[in-house]
Design a protein around this motif. Sequence first.
Motif, PDB file in Angstrom:
ATOM      1  N   CYS A 144       0.970  -1.272  -0.006  1.00 34.73           N
ATOM      2  CA  CYS A 144       0.003   0.045  -0.007  1.00 34.73           C
ATOM      3  C   CYS A 144       0.759   1.133  -0.002  1.00 34.73           C
ATOM      4  O   CYS A 144       1.766   1.404   0.744  1.00 34.73           O
ATOM      5  CB  CYS A 144      -0.906   0.012   1.126  1.00 34.73           C
ATOM      6  SG  CYS A 144      -1.889   1.341   1.473  1.00 34.73           S
ATOM      7  N   HIS A 149      -3.614   9.985  -4.431  1.00 36.85           N
ATOM      8  CA  HIS A 149      -4.226   8.701  -5.041  1.00 36.85           C
ATOM      9  C   HIS A 149      -3.277   7.702  -4.464  1.00 36.85           C
ATOM     10  O   HIS A 149      -2.243   7.353  -5.004  1.00 36.85           O
ATOM     11  CB  HIS A 149      -4.135   9.018  -6.336  1.00 36.85           C
ATOM     12  CG  HIS A 149      -4.696  10.209  -7.062  1.00 36.85           C
ATOM     13  ND1 HIS A 149      -4.403  10.708  -8.256  1.00 36.85           N
ATOM     14  CD2 HIS A 149      -5.896  10.928  -6.620  1.00 36.85           C
ATOM     15  CE1 HIS A 149      -5.371  11.798  -8.630  1.00 36.85           C
ATOM     16  NE2 HIS A 149      -6.216  12.050  -7.475  1.00 36.85           N
ATOM     17  N   SER A 150      -3.666   6.941  -3.591  1.00 35.96           N
ATOM     18  CA  SER A 150      -3.229   5.816  -2.878  1.00 35.96           C
ATOM     19  C   SER A 150      -3.109   4.634  -3.945  1.00 35.96           C
ATOM     20  O   SER A 150      -3.741   4.491  -4.695  1.00 35.96           O
ATOM     21  CB  SER A 150      -3.779   5.486  -1.570  1.00 35.96           C
ATOM     22  OG  SER A 150      -5.207   5.120  -1.789  1.00 35.96           O
ATOM     23  N   TRP A 152      -2.551   0.421  -4.098  1.00 30.77           N
ATOM     24  CA  TRP A 152      -2.540  -1.023  -3.836  1.00 30.77           C
ATOM     25  C   TRP A 152      -1.798  -1.886  -4.799  1.00 30.77           C
ATOM     26  O   TRP A 152      -2.568  -1.914  -5.884  1.00 30.77           O
ATOM     27  CB  TRP A 152      -3.982  -1.578  -3.243  1.00 30.77           C
ATOM     28  CG  TRP A 152      -4.230  -0.799  -2.078  1.00 30.77           C
ATOM     29  CD1 TRP A 152      -4.954   0.347  -1.992  1.00 30.77           C
ATOM     30  CD2 TRP A 152      -4.199  -1.356  -0.590  1.00 30.77           C
ATOM     31  NE1 TRP A 152      -5.300   0.594  -0.400  1.00 30.77           N
ATOM     32  CE2 TRP A 152      -4.856  -0.309   0.267  1.00 30.77           C
ATOM     33  CE3 TRP A 152      -3.780  -2.596  -0.058  1.00 30.77           C
ATOM     34  CZ2 TRP A 152      -4.796  -0.521   1.568  1.00 30.77           C
ATOM     35  CZ3 TRP A 152      -3.767  -2.752   1.188  1.00 30.77           C
ATOM     36  CH2 TRP A 152      -4.410  -1.650   2.114  1.00 30.77           C
ATOM     37  N   SER A 164      -4.246  -1.101  -8.042  1.00 36.86           N
ATOM     38  CA  SER A 164      -5.634  -0.327  -7.904  1.00 36.86           C
ATOM     39  C   SER A 164      -5.395   0.971  -7.368  1.00 36.86           C
ATOM     40  O   SER A 164      -4.483   1.289  -6.335  1.00 36.86           O
ATOM     41  CB  SER A 164      -6.622  -0.985  -7.397  1.00 36.86           C
ATOM     42  OG  SER A 164      -6.470  -1.019  -5.997  1.00 36.86           O
ATOM     43  N   VAL A 166      -6.704   4.616  -5.764  1.00 39.89           N
ATOM     44  CA  VAL A 166      -7.628   4.984  -4.851  1.00 39.89           C
ATOM     45  C   VAL A 166      -7.811   6.354  -4.500  1.00 39.89           C
ATOM     46  O   VAL A 166      -6.603   6.912  -3.954  1.00 39.89           O
ATOM     47  CB  VAL A 166      -8.066   4.061  -3.445  1.00 39.89           C
ATOM     48  CG1 VAL A 166      -9.394   4.218  -2.873  1.00 39.89           C
ATOM     49  CG2 VAL A 166      -7.811   2.455  -3.743  1.00 39.89           C
ATOM     50  N   THR A 168      -8.736   8.442  -2.469  1.00 41.73           N
ATOM     51  CA  THR A 168      -9.208   8.672  -1.031  1.00 41.73           C
ATOM     52  C   THR A 168      -8.821   9.909  -0.659  1.00 41.73           C
ATOM     53  O   THR A 168      -9.595  10.899  -0.174  1.00 41.73           O
ATOM     54  CB  THR A 168      -8.610   7.730  -0.026  1.00 41.73           C
ATOM     55  OG1 THR A 168      -9.033   6.489  -0.354  1.00 41.73           O
ATOM     56  CG2 THR A 168      -8.970   8.006   1.352  1.00 41.73           C
ATOM     57  N   LEU A 241     -13.273   7.297   4.943  1.00 42.70           N
ATOM     58  CA  LEU A 241     -12.805   7.047   3.632  1.00 42.70           C
ATOM     59  C   LEU A 241     -11.737   5.914   3.392  1.00 42.70           C
ATOM     60  O   LEU A 241     -11.722   5.056   2.639  1.00 42.70           O
ATOM     61  CB  LEU A 241     -12.291   8.458   2.925  1.00 42.70           C
ATOM     62  CG  LEU A 241     -13.203   9.566   2.831  1.00 42.70           C
ATOM     63  CD1 LEU A 241     -12.451  10.750   2.583  1.00 42.70           C
ATOM     64  CD2 LEU A 241     -14.040   9.152   1.490  1.00 42.70           C
ATOM     65  N   ILE A 242     -10.897   6.050   4.550  1.00 41.88           N
ATOM     66  CA  ILE A 242      -9.739   5.025   4.479  1.00 41.88           C
ATOM     67  C   ILE A 242     -10.225   3.623   4.801  1.00 41.88           C
ATOM     68  O   ILE A 242      -9.811   2.824   4.210  1.00 41.88           O
ATOM     69  CB  ILE A 242      -8.754   5.292   5.542  1.00 41.88           C
ATOM     70  CG1 ILE A 242      -8.037   6.600   5.188  1.00 41.88           C
ATOM     71  CG2 ILE A 242      -7.570   4.454   5.569  1.00 41.88           C
ATOM     72  CD1 ILE A 242      -6.981   7.577   6.112  1.00 41.88           C
ATOM     73  N   GLU A 245     -11.737   2.387   1.933  1.00 37.39           N
ATOM     74  CA  GLU A 245     -10.793   1.896   0.940  1.00 37.39           C
ATOM     75  C   GLU A 245     -10.241   0.421   1.212  1.00 37.39           C
ATOM     76  O   GLU A 245     -10.062  -0.407   0.447  1.00 37.39           O
ATOM     77  CB  GLU A 245      -9.565   3.036   0.694  1.00 37.39           C
ATOM     78  CG  GLU A 245      -8.348   2.614   0.062  1.00 37.39           C
ATOM     79  CD  GLU A 245      -7.232   3.466   0.003  1.00 37.39           C
ATOM     80  OE1 GLU A 245      -6.038   3.196  -0.036  1.00 37.39           O
ATOM     81  OE2 GLU A 245      -7.669   4.692   0.384  1.00 37.39           O
ATOM     82  N   TYR A 271      -3.054   4.919   7.867  1.00 37.15           N
ATOM     83  CA  TYR A 271      -3.226   3.782   7.174  1.00 37.15           C
ATOM     84  C   TYR A 271      -2.987   2.273   7.939  1.00 37.15           C
ATOM     85  O   TYR A 271      -3.689   1.430   8.046  1.00 37.15           O
ATOM     86  CB  TYR A 271      -2.593   3.581   5.919  1.00 37.15           C
ATOM     87  CG  TYR A 271      -3.633   4.390   4.802  1.00 37.15           C
ATOM     88  CD1 TYR A 271      -3.928   3.440   3.804  1.00 37.15           C
ATOM     89  CD2 TYR A 271      -3.630   5.690   4.459  1.00 37.15           C
ATOM     90  CE1 TYR A 271      -4.664   4.010   2.875  1.00 37.15           C
ATOM     91  CE2 TYR A 271      -4.240   6.234   3.735  1.00 37.15           C
ATOM     92  CZ  TYR A 271      -4.870   5.505   2.680  1.00 37.15           C
ATOM     93  OH  TYR A 271      -5.607   6.036   1.812  1.00 37.15           O
TER      94      TYR A 271
END
Length: 309
Positions: A144, A149-150, A152, A164, A166, A168, A241-242, A245, A271
């Motif tokens: 992660c 824009h995180s 994974w 992906s 995300v 968040t 939100l997290i 995700e 996170y």
Amino acid sequence: MTGQPFAALVDWGTSNLRIWLVDSQGEIIGERQSAEGMGSLDKAAYPAVLEGHLSALGASPDLPVVVAGMAGARTGWKEAPYVETPAPLIGLFQHAVRPEGVSRTVFILPGVCQREGGAFDVMRGEETQLAGALEQGLDNALFCLPGTHSKWALVEGGLVRRFSTVMTGELFNLISRQSILRLSVPEDGDAEADVEIFDAAVEQALEPGFALTSTLFSIRAESLLTSETKTNPAARLSGMLIGAEIAAIRQDLLRHGKAYLIGTGKLTRLYARAIQKAGGEAIMLDGGLLVRRGLLASAISLFDHEFKD
């Protein structure tokens, strides 16, 4: 003791530029950082910006350079086309491109893209950090990378199998600044200041049947209807939100048992808390160290192929 300069390693992002002069073992001889990211540069400006920093570091005119990140985007210095998943991290250097307008040898590494199953996605820069993690033996792992824009990413056998992006962080900014929730979430709100509120919001988002869009307004309602109960709208919004995700990736998280977090600071710590609430173990990795390791591995391979004769 550091040796002679072997290469200049460059992480050229959208907002920032980082350059390291390293020896053949990756030991740092000199480094520079600036806000001259892709978003503020014209294509023609890249050579002068690079040479200005290298000159300040005392780099010789023939020192080769390896670049990762947004300098290889379509709107960057020179496009380095994406390598499609499943993408071998150890072989990304084979797809590097050489930009024009420089007298020294410069390689720009590619990003990675995903098309399979209609799950379209792209990354530039993060794949070099993943290559750095591969250098320390993490060839089968869930990663992660927190951020606006995180990302994974699932790495199996040294391949980026799938990933992906995300949005968040961007959603937090949009919702807290441009929606009705701007009336409740202060601009200086600190989610980490009330981790019990953040944790409760994460747990709420992890519950079966949680629906983010039908729950968000409760943050506004809470601020209107409670006066004596302690609230922290920023912590609740961040936790929701997290948590949402991580709920989407929870199956992979539980299968692997752990996620490697690449980053530092408050967001990465949040996170880590959320991952633990979801039943996984969070292991922190230094993103700056990883990008240097990934760049160095590519430099060694590139120079071997380029200069072996």
